[in-house]
Design a protein around this motif. Structure first.
Motif, PDB file in Angstrom:
ATOM      1  N   LYS A   6     -11.146   5.697  -4.167  1.00 35.74           N
ATOM      2  CA  LYS A   6     -11.210   4.615  -3.337  1.00 35.74           C
ATOM      3  C   LYS A   6     -10.086   3.807  -3.435  1.00 35.74           C
ATOM      4  CE  LYS A   6     -14.776   2.702  -6.298  1.00 35.74           C
ATOM      5  NZ  LYS A   6     -16.070   1.761  -6.237  1.00 35.74           N
ATOM      6  N   TYR A   7      -9.363   3.709  -4.493  1.00 35.94           N
ATOM      7  CA  TYR A   7      -8.269   3.019  -5.044  1.00 35.94           C
ATOM      8  C   TYR A   7      -6.987   3.446  -4.460  1.00 35.94           C
ATOM      9  CZ  TYR A   7     -11.863   0.871  -7.687  1.00 35.94           C
ATOM     10  OH  TYR A   7     -13.265   0.350  -8.251  1.00 35.94           O
ATOM     11  N   ILE A   8      -6.876   4.612  -3.966  1.00 35.65           N
ATOM     12  CA  ILE A   8      -5.736   5.136  -3.761  1.00 35.65           C
ATOM     13  C   ILE A   8      -5.505   5.172  -1.996  1.00 35.65           C
ATOM     14  CG2 ILE A   8      -4.193   7.169  -3.876  1.00 35.65           C
ATOM     15  CD1 ILE A   8      -5.064   6.079  -6.595  1.00 35.65           C
ATOM     16  N   THR A   9      -4.286   4.664  -1.837  1.00 33.32           N
ATOM     17  CA  THR A   9      -4.066   4.620  -0.125  1.00 33.32           C
ATOM     18  C   THR A   9      -3.383   5.700   0.323  1.00 33.32           C
ATOM     19  OG1 THR A   9      -3.555   2.214  -0.751  1.00 33.32           O
ATOM     20  CG2 THR A   9      -2.600   2.964   1.400  1.00 33.32           C
ATOM     21  N   MET A  10      -2.507   6.390  -0.434  1.00 30.89           N
ATOM     22  CA  MET A  10      -1.668   7.260  -0.129  1.00 30.89           C
ATOM     23  C   MET A  10      -1.279   8.297  -1.161  1.00 30.89           C
ATOM     24  SD  MET A  10       2.132   7.074   1.872  1.00 30.89           S
ATOM     25  CE  MET A  10       1.300   5.671   3.080  1.00 30.89           C
ATOM     26  N   VAL A  15       0.063  11.795   2.806  1.00 32.05           N
ATOM     27  CA  VAL A  15      -1.288  12.200   3.328  1.00 32.05           C
ATOM     28  C   VAL A  15      -2.363  11.270   2.444  1.00 32.05           C
ATOM     29  CG1 VAL A  15      -0.619  14.556   3.750  1.00 32.05           C
ATOM     30  CG2 VAL A  15      -1.618  13.837   1.317  1.00 32.05           C
ATOM     31  N   PRO A  16      -3.460  10.902   2.787  1.00 36.44           N
ATOM     32  CA  PRO A  16      -4.581  10.329   2.279  1.00 36.44           C
ATOM     33  C   PRO A  16      -5.010  11.244   1.204  1.00 36.44           C
ATOM     34  CG  PRO A  16      -5.320  11.162   4.216  1.00 36.44           C
ATOM     35  CD  PRO A  16      -3.895  11.313   4.523  1.00 36.44           C
ATOM     36  N   PRO A  17      -5.779  10.608   0.235  1.00 30.05           N
ATOM     37  CA  PRO A  17      -6.108  11.514  -1.025  1.00 30.05           C
ATOM     38  C   PRO A  17      -7.253  12.639  -0.526  1.00 30.05           C
ATOM     39  CG  PRO A  17      -6.979   9.434  -1.169  1.00 30.05           C
ATOM     40  CD  PRO A  17      -5.814   9.182  -0.237  1.00 30.05           C
ATOM     41  N   THR A  18      -7.908  12.275   0.739  1.00 28.80           N
ATOM     42  CA  THR A  18      -8.779  13.325   1.060  1.00 28.80           C
ATOM     43  C   THR A  18      -8.384  14.550   1.639  1.00 28.80           C
ATOM     44  OG1 THR A  18      -8.789  12.014   3.174  1.00 28.80           O
ATOM     45  CG2 THR A  18     -10.491  11.514   1.716  1.00 28.80           C
ATOM     46  N   ALA A  19      -7.013  14.619   1.826  1.00 25.49           N
ATOM     47  CA  ALA A  19      -6.232  15.690   2.230  1.00 25.49           C
ATOM     48  C   ALA A  19      -5.652  16.581   1.220  1.00 25.49           C
ATOM     49  CB  ALA A  19      -5.250  15.506   3.356  1.00 25.49           C
ATOM     50  N   GLY A  76      -9.923  14.154  -4.585  1.00 23.64           N
ATOM     51  CA  GLY A  76      -8.844  12.902  -4.662  1.00 23.64           C
ATOM     52  C   GLY A  76      -8.625  11.949  -5.835  1.00 23.64           C
ATOM     53  N   TYR A  77      -9.444  12.438  -6.918  1.00 22.56           N
ATOM     54  CA  TYR A  77      -9.316  11.464  -7.908  1.00 22.56           C
ATOM     55  C   TYR A  77      -8.113  11.831  -8.755  1.00 22.56           C
ATOM     56  CZ  TYR A  77     -13.987   9.603  -8.129  1.00 22.56           C
ATOM     57  OH  TYR A  77     -15.098   8.915  -7.727  1.00 22.56           O
ATOM     58  N   VAL A  78      -7.267  10.697  -9.718  1.00 19.65           N
ATOM     59  CA  VAL A  78      -6.085  10.955 -10.088  1.00 19.65           C
ATOM     60  C   VAL A  78      -5.903  10.755 -11.286  1.00 19.65           C
ATOM     61  CG1 VAL A  78      -3.639   9.907 -10.090  1.00 19.65           C
ATOM     62  CG2 VAL A  78      -4.835   9.951  -7.784  1.00 19.65           C
ATOM     63  N   LEU A  79      -5.327  11.981 -12.084  1.00 16.28           N
ATOM     64  CA  LEU A  79      -5.134  12.005 -13.419  1.00 16.28           C
ATOM     65  C   LEU A  79      -3.840  11.442 -13.982  1.00 16.28           C
ATOM     66  CD1 LEU A  79      -6.494  13.049 -16.169  1.00 16.28           C
ATOM     67  CD2 LEU A  79      -5.163  15.022 -15.797  1.00 16.28           C
ATOM     68  N   SER A  80      -3.542  10.333 -14.662  1.00 17.33           N
ATOM     69  CA  SER A  80      -2.436   9.722 -14.877  1.00 17.33           C
ATOM     70  C   SER A  80      -2.487   8.816 -16.194  1.00 17.33           C
ATOM     71  CB  SER A  80      -1.925   8.719 -13.786  1.00 17.33           C
ATOM     72  OG  SER A  80      -0.674   8.587 -13.973  1.00 17.33           O
ATOM     73  N   MET A 110      -7.015  -0.304  -9.544  1.00 17.47           N
ATOM     74  CA  MET A 110      -8.143  -1.153  -9.315  1.00 17.47           C
ATOM     75  C   MET A 110      -7.762  -2.568  -8.874  1.00 17.47           C
ATOM     76  SD  MET A 110     -11.854  -1.684 -11.436  1.00 17.47           S
ATOM     77  CE  MET A 110     -10.717  -2.260 -12.692  1.00 17.47           C
ATOM     78  N   LEU A 111      -6.903  -3.144  -9.814  1.00 17.53           N
ATOM     79  CA  LEU A 111      -6.635  -4.721  -9.536  1.00 17.53           C
ATOM     80  C   LEU A 111      -5.583  -4.789  -8.489  1.00 17.53           C
ATOM     81  CD1 LEU A 111      -5.611  -5.614 -13.245  1.00 17.53           C
ATOM     82  CD2 LEU A 111      -7.396  -6.576 -11.639  1.00 17.53           C
ATOM     83  N   ALA A 112      -4.610  -3.687  -8.150  1.00 13.81           N
ATOM     84  CA  ALA A 112      -3.748  -3.582  -6.917  1.00 13.81           C
ATOM     85  C   ALA A 112      -4.843  -3.748  -5.623  1.00 13.81           C
ATOM     86  CB  ALA A 112      -2.887  -2.722  -6.966  1.00 13.81           C
TER      87      ALA A 112
END
Length: 437
Positions: free
Chosen positions: A416-420, A428-432, A333-337, A346-348
């Motif tokens: 944990k900082y990603i909603t969707m 979908v949630p990042p866990t999916a 679920g980690y995002v590379l960007s 993180m701030l959002a």
């Protein structure tokens, strides 16, 4: 020492982080002008392997930074690979039933101990010969710039597809399947009747080779259309439905334009709905200015904010959503960007602002990301010194033996900082994410 942590990464733009990378960049430069590549055999001897002109052009664009964006690079690579397949002709040694000693280890079935006898015949398509040419092209592309996640997934798909095509031609009763779609030899014959064949190609390539090329080209077209072009349109349609009346959306757009397309589509679908956009940008490339111009041209109210003012923007409680693009999403679920995305997310998240990642499933990877060190690129550190609107002013910095300039290309945002995560499969949630690998 921070620099030691990133010294394992390949540099971008002709500047290398080590002597090994410097040699690789020099090799890429020589290959670009010589259009040949030195391929070492197992015995240590070398052979000059020609490169397709499309691969050379792609390598120059990647090395010079003229082609940016993970989706754009992947599409350009697919087009270059299609040119290789389209112009592919079996080697004369393989067609005659023999091969060079430098390639004997990877020869077809039935090779003898001396490596000079092969069972290849003009009636059989040998996938290993084509795979070798593909591998040589990929090595050159990697030396010019490391592969993105989408490019790696496309290459994996092609390498799985080529042996399947060979098996399809050896056993015509079987159909070639790719995620529910069927490409049969019957469809291939129909397509052949509609098109005109080149006489030179027909004389130099046996019929099975032409069949294999048509199957590969058709499936690469299908992959690009369904996994990238069509997927982006699905993402635009899905994500635009999440924009509501009165929203104030924060974006951090890089070289991709998918977030811009989402906002423009939402404006066109809901002309009476009023929403505004906060465009966040950062030095040294200021890549969000393109998105700002497009949004203003479409009548969308925008606020242009520097990166260091994100905390004040989120703290004002006016931002309702954050839409972010991505170069890849890992199985955890980690995002590379784009560099800076992790700080914005993180701030959002700390101010209870939903963070929405828009990414095609071809950028999903089974790898696990925990930091920005192991899977990243280093951009030209001299770009840090460029000032001014067009970057035409070079700032002066004190020269010091222990001073290093570091400019990573990406960062990694924890789950944990990603909603969707919105892909062509839906929101979908990042866990999916592992469900679509």
């Amino acid at each position: 020492r921070c620099w030691d942590l990133f010294s394992n990464l390949p540099a971008w733009g002709g500047h290398a982080a080590s002597d090994k990378e410097a040699k690789a960049q020099d090799t890429a430069l020589a290959v670009s002008f010589g259009m040949t590549r030195r391929v070492l055999a197992e015995g240590g001897s070398g052979a000059s392997e020609p490169l397709h002109t499309s691969v050379v052009e792609l390598g120059v664009k990647l090395r010079d930074g003229k082609l940016r964006g993970s989706s754009a690079r992947c599409l350009a690579m697919i087009e270059a690979l299609k040119d290789i397949i389209r112009d592919y002709k079996p080697e004369a040694t393989a067609m005659a039933g023999s091969e060079s000693p430098s390639r004997s280890a990877g020869a077809g079935q039935g090779s003898s101990e001396g490596g000079v006898t092969s069972s290849a015949t003009p009636e059989i398509f040998q996938s290993r010969d084509l795979l070798h040419k593909i591998n040589v092209a990929i090595e050159h592309i990697v030396e010019c710039r490391p592969l993105g996640i989408a490019m790696g997934n496309a290459i994996k798909y092609l390498k799985r597809l080529i042996p399947m095509v060979e098996n399809e031609l050896r056993h015509p009763s079987q159909s070639l399947r790719w995620q529910g779609s069927v490409i049969s030899l019957t469809e291939l014959e129909n397509a052949r009747d509609e098109g005109d064949e080149d006489d030179d190609e027909a004389s130099e390539c046996p019929d099975p080779v032409r069949q294999a090329k048509k199957l590969l080209l058709a499936d690469l077209d299908k992959y690009a259309q369904e996994k990238i072009i069509g997927a982006q349109q699905h993402i635009v349609d899905i994500a635009s439905q999440h924009i509501k009346q009165g929203d104030n959306i924060l974006i951090y757009e890089g070289t991709s334009d998918i977030i811009t397309r989402i906002l423009v589509t939402a404006k066109r679908m809901k002309p009476n709905a009023h929403f505004s956009v906060v465009v966040v940008d950062s030095r040294p490339y200021r890549e969000s200015t393109k998105a700002l111009r497009v949004l203003l041209q479409n009548g969308i109210s925008c606020t242009y904010s520097p990166f260091y003012a994100v905390e004040r923007v989120c703290g004002s409680r006016s931002v309702t959503k954050a839409f972010i693009g991505a170069a890849g999403v890992a199985s955890n679920g980690y995002v590379l960007s784009r560099l800076g995305t992790a700080s914005i997310c993180m701030l959002a998240s700390s101010y209870k602002v939903p963070v929405v990642i828009c990414c095609e499933s071809c950028k999903f990877t089974e790898r696990v990301l925990l930091d920005s060190v192991t899977m990243n690129e280093l951009r030209d550190p001299a770009d840090l010194l460029k000032m001014g609107v067009d970057g035409d002013v070079v700032a002066s910095t004190p020269k010091h033996a222990k001073l290093r300039h570091l400019l990573p290309c990406y960062d990694v945002t924890p789950m944990k900082y990603i909603t969707m995560v919105i892909s062509e499969h839906g929101a979908v949630p990042p866990t999916a994410v592992p469900l679509f690998l």
